[in-house]
Motif scaffolding. Structure first.
Motif: not given
Length: 511
Positions: A407-413
Motif C-alpha cells: 500500500y505504501t508503495t503508491n498509496n493504492s488499494l
C-alpha cells in the motif's frame, strides 16, 4: 586489466564501507539469515516484502540490501537442514542427507563449522571470478546490439522455462504467462493500452512488487497454512563445537574445492537454479569419493560439497545479471527488476556507467560474508529457538507487513488487490504442480525482449535474418534451438520408454 580491476575493487570497498551502505548491507544479511532459517519463507519472500522500501532508497544501498538477503539466506538455510533435518529451502534438501546424521552422532557443531568455512571459501572464489570475468564483457559491450541482446535474452527465457522443476511444458507455459503480464499496460511506441481490459489502474503496468509478493509471499503462506505445529527441538550447539579438527578440515577440503568449481561453472548458466547445482555437486562428490558408502550416514564431504556449490553459484549468478541483463534464476530476476525500478539498465555498459554500484556490490559481498561469519556463531541458538514459534504467528505477521508495504508503495488499494489475486493464483498453480518462478522471469525479461526485437526489425527494415547475421546472435539462436530440440528429444524418449513398459506389462499379464 588486472591492475585496473584491483584499483576498481579498492574504490568499491570505499563505497561498501560507507556507513549508510554498510548499515543496509548488515540489515540485508541479518534478515536473509533469519529468513533462511524459517521454513517456507525463502529469499524471494523476504526480498519481495522489502522491495517497496527500495523505492525511497538510493540505488547502491537498495541493491546491497537485496543482495545481502540473497546470500544471507543461503547461510541460514543450512542451520535447519543440519540441526533439525528440516530442509527449509530446496537447495538445502541435499544437505540434510549427511548434515542431520552428523548431528545425531553429536557432530552437528562440526557440520556447521565446515558449512561456514565452505561457504566463505566458495563465496570468496565466486567473488574473485566476478572481479576478473565481468570486466572482460566491457570490451565486447559495443558488439551487443538489439539483435544480440534479443538472442541472449531468449536463451535465458527458454533455459528458465525448460529447466525449471516439473514438466518442461509447464515451465514454458508459465514463462509465456509472465511474458504476457510484462506486456500489460501502455505500449511505449504507439501509446495504445494492451491487455488492460479497460482497467485504468493497469495503464502503467502490472506492479513488480505486487506480482512478486503475491507469487512468492502470499502463495507460499497459503500453501503452508496448515502447518501450525512448532518444529524446533532442544538442539543446542556450543561455540567450541563448531571448530573442526585438522583431520576433519583435511577430509572436507577437496569436496569443498570440487563443489566450488561446480557452483562456479553452473553459476553463469541461465536457468540452472541452486537446487540443481547442489544435487549435481553431491552426486559428483559421491562418485569421486574413496568411501561412497559413508554418504547418507554422516560424511563431511556430503555437507561441504553442496554448500560450497550453493554459495559459489550465488555469487557468480550476479555476472550474467549485472553484465548481460540475463537473470540466472527468479531471485536474480527480482534484483534485475529492482535495478530497473531505480532507472538503471543492466547490461554490458553497467560496469562503466554505474561503477560505484557494480564495484560497491562486489566489495559488499566480502564484507557481508564476513558479517555472516561473525553473526552465525552467537546467533545459531537464537535461530533454533525461533523455529519453535508456530507458523500461525509468523505468517499472520508477514501478511500484515506485506499489505502495509504494498500500500505504501503508491498509496493504492488496487495494488493490495493485485497481491491477493496473484497470491491465490500462485497457490492454485503450486497445487497443480506448475512452477511459478518462470512467471517472474518472463515478466522481467518480456518487455526487454520485445523492445530489442522491435528495434532490431526496425534497423533491418523487417528482415528476420538480422538475428543470424551477427556471429554472437547466431550462436545464441543456435543455443536456443538446441535447448528446444533437447527437450523434445527427452520428451519423445520418455514416451517411448512408457510405451515399452506398458507393452512388457501387457505381455507379462497375458503370460
Amino acid at each position: 586489466m588486472i591492475f585496473q580491476s584491483l584499483s576498481d575493487l579498492w574504490q568499491g570497498f570505499g563505497v561498501a564501507l560507507q556507513f549508510n551502505n554498510l548499515l543496509w548491507s548488515f540489515v540485508g544479511v541479518l534478515i536473509g539469515n533469519l529468513i533462511g532459517v524459517l521454513p517456507g519463507m525463502g529469499a524471494m519472500s523476504a526480498m519481495s516484502m522489502l522491495l517497496p522500501l527500495t523505492y525511497v532508497m538510493q540505488p547502491v544501498p537498495a541493491i546491497l540490501m537485496l543482495a545481502g538477503i540473497f546470500y544471507g539466506s543461503q547461510y541460514g538455510g543450512a542451520i535447519g537442514a543440519i540441526l533439525l533435518n528440516l530442509p527449509c529451502h530446496p537447495p538445502h534438501a541435499v544437505t540434510c542427507l549427511d548434515g542431520y546424521p552428523l548431528t545425531r552422532k553429536g557432530k552437528g557443531g562440526t557440520a556447521l563449522g565446515i558449512t561456514m568455512i565452505s561457504s566463505f571459501f566458495a563465496a570468496s572464489f565466486g567473488i574473485v571470478v566476478m572481479i576478473f570475468a565481468s570486466p572482460l564483457l566491457v570490451k565486447v559491450a559495443f558488439k551487443f546490439g538489439p539483435a544480440e541482446l534479443f538472442s541472449i535474452m531468449m536463451v535465458g527465457l527458454i533455459a528458465g522455462g525448460t529447466m525449471s522443476r516439473g514438466r518442461p511444458l509447464k515451465g514454458v507455459a508459465m514463462t509465456v504467462l509472465g511474458l504476457v503480464l510484462g506486456l500489460v499496460g501502455t505500449d511505449v511506441n504507439s501509446g495504445v493500452m494492451r491487455f488492460t481490459f479497460g482497467i485504468t489502474d493497469l495503464a502503467d503496468h502490472v506492479e513488480l512488487v505486487a506480482l512478486a509478493l503475491g507469487l512468492f509471499g502470499v502463495a507460499e503462506f497459503l500453501r503452508n497454512v496448515n502447518k501450525m505445529e512448532a518444529v524446533g527441538s532442544g538442539t543446542s550447539v556450543r561455540m567450541r563445537d563448531m571448530r573442526p579438527s585438522k583431520s576433519e578440515l583435511k577430509e572436507s577440503f577437496f569436496p569443498m574445492l570440487r563443489g566450488t568449481l561446480v557452483g562456479t561453472i553452473f553459476g553463469a548458466m541461465p536457468g540452472t537454479g541452486p537446487t540443481i547445482t547442489t544435487f549435481l555437486a553431491y552426486a559428483a562428490e559421491k562418485k569421486l569419493s574413496r568411501k561412497p558408502e559413508q554418504f547418507g550416514q554422516g560424511a563431511l564431504g556430503g555437507v561441504a560439497a553442496p554448500e560450497a556449490a550453493s554459495h559459489s553459484k550465488t555469487q557468480v549468478d550476479f555476472i550474467p545479471t549485472m553484465s548481460l541483463g540475463i537473470p540466472g534464476d527468479p531471485v536474480m530476476a527480482l534484483i534485475l527488476g529492482a535495478l530497473l525500478i531505480q532507472g538503471i539498465q543492466p547490461g554490458p555498459q553497467l560496469i562503466t556507467e554505474h561503477a560505484d554500484l557494480f564495484w560497491g556490490l562486489i566489495a559488499s559481498f566480502w564484507v557481508g560474508n564476513v558479517l555472516l561469519m561473525i553473526l552465525n556463531v552467537p546467533l545459531i541458538g537464537v535461530w533454533v529457538k525461533l523455529l519453535q514459534v508456530p507458523y500461525r504467528y509468523l505468517y499472520s505477521a508477514a501478511l500484515f507487513f506485506i499489505c502495509i508495504g504494498v500500500y505504501t508503495t503508491n498509496n493504492s488499494l488496487f495494488q493490495v488487490g493485485e497481491v491477493a489475486v496473484f497470491g491465490v493464483a500462485g497457490a492454485l498453480l503450486l497445487a497443480l504442480k506448475f512452477p511459478v518462478s518462470p512467471i517472474l522471469l518472463g515478466y522481467v525479461l518480456g518487455p526487454m525482449v520485445e523492445e530489442n526485437f522491435r528495434r532490431a526489425l526496425l534497423i533491418s527494415n523487417g528482415e528476420l535474418m538480422v538475428f543470424v547475421q551477427s556471429p554472437i546472435s547466431a550462436v545464441f539462436v543456435a543455443i536456443s534451438a538446441l535447448l528446444i530440440a533437447l527437450q523434445i528429444y527427452f520428451w519423445m524418449k520418455a514416451r517411448w520408454h512408457d510405451r515399452r513398459h506398458r507393452r512388457l506389462g501387457a505381455v507379462q499379464n497375458r503370460a
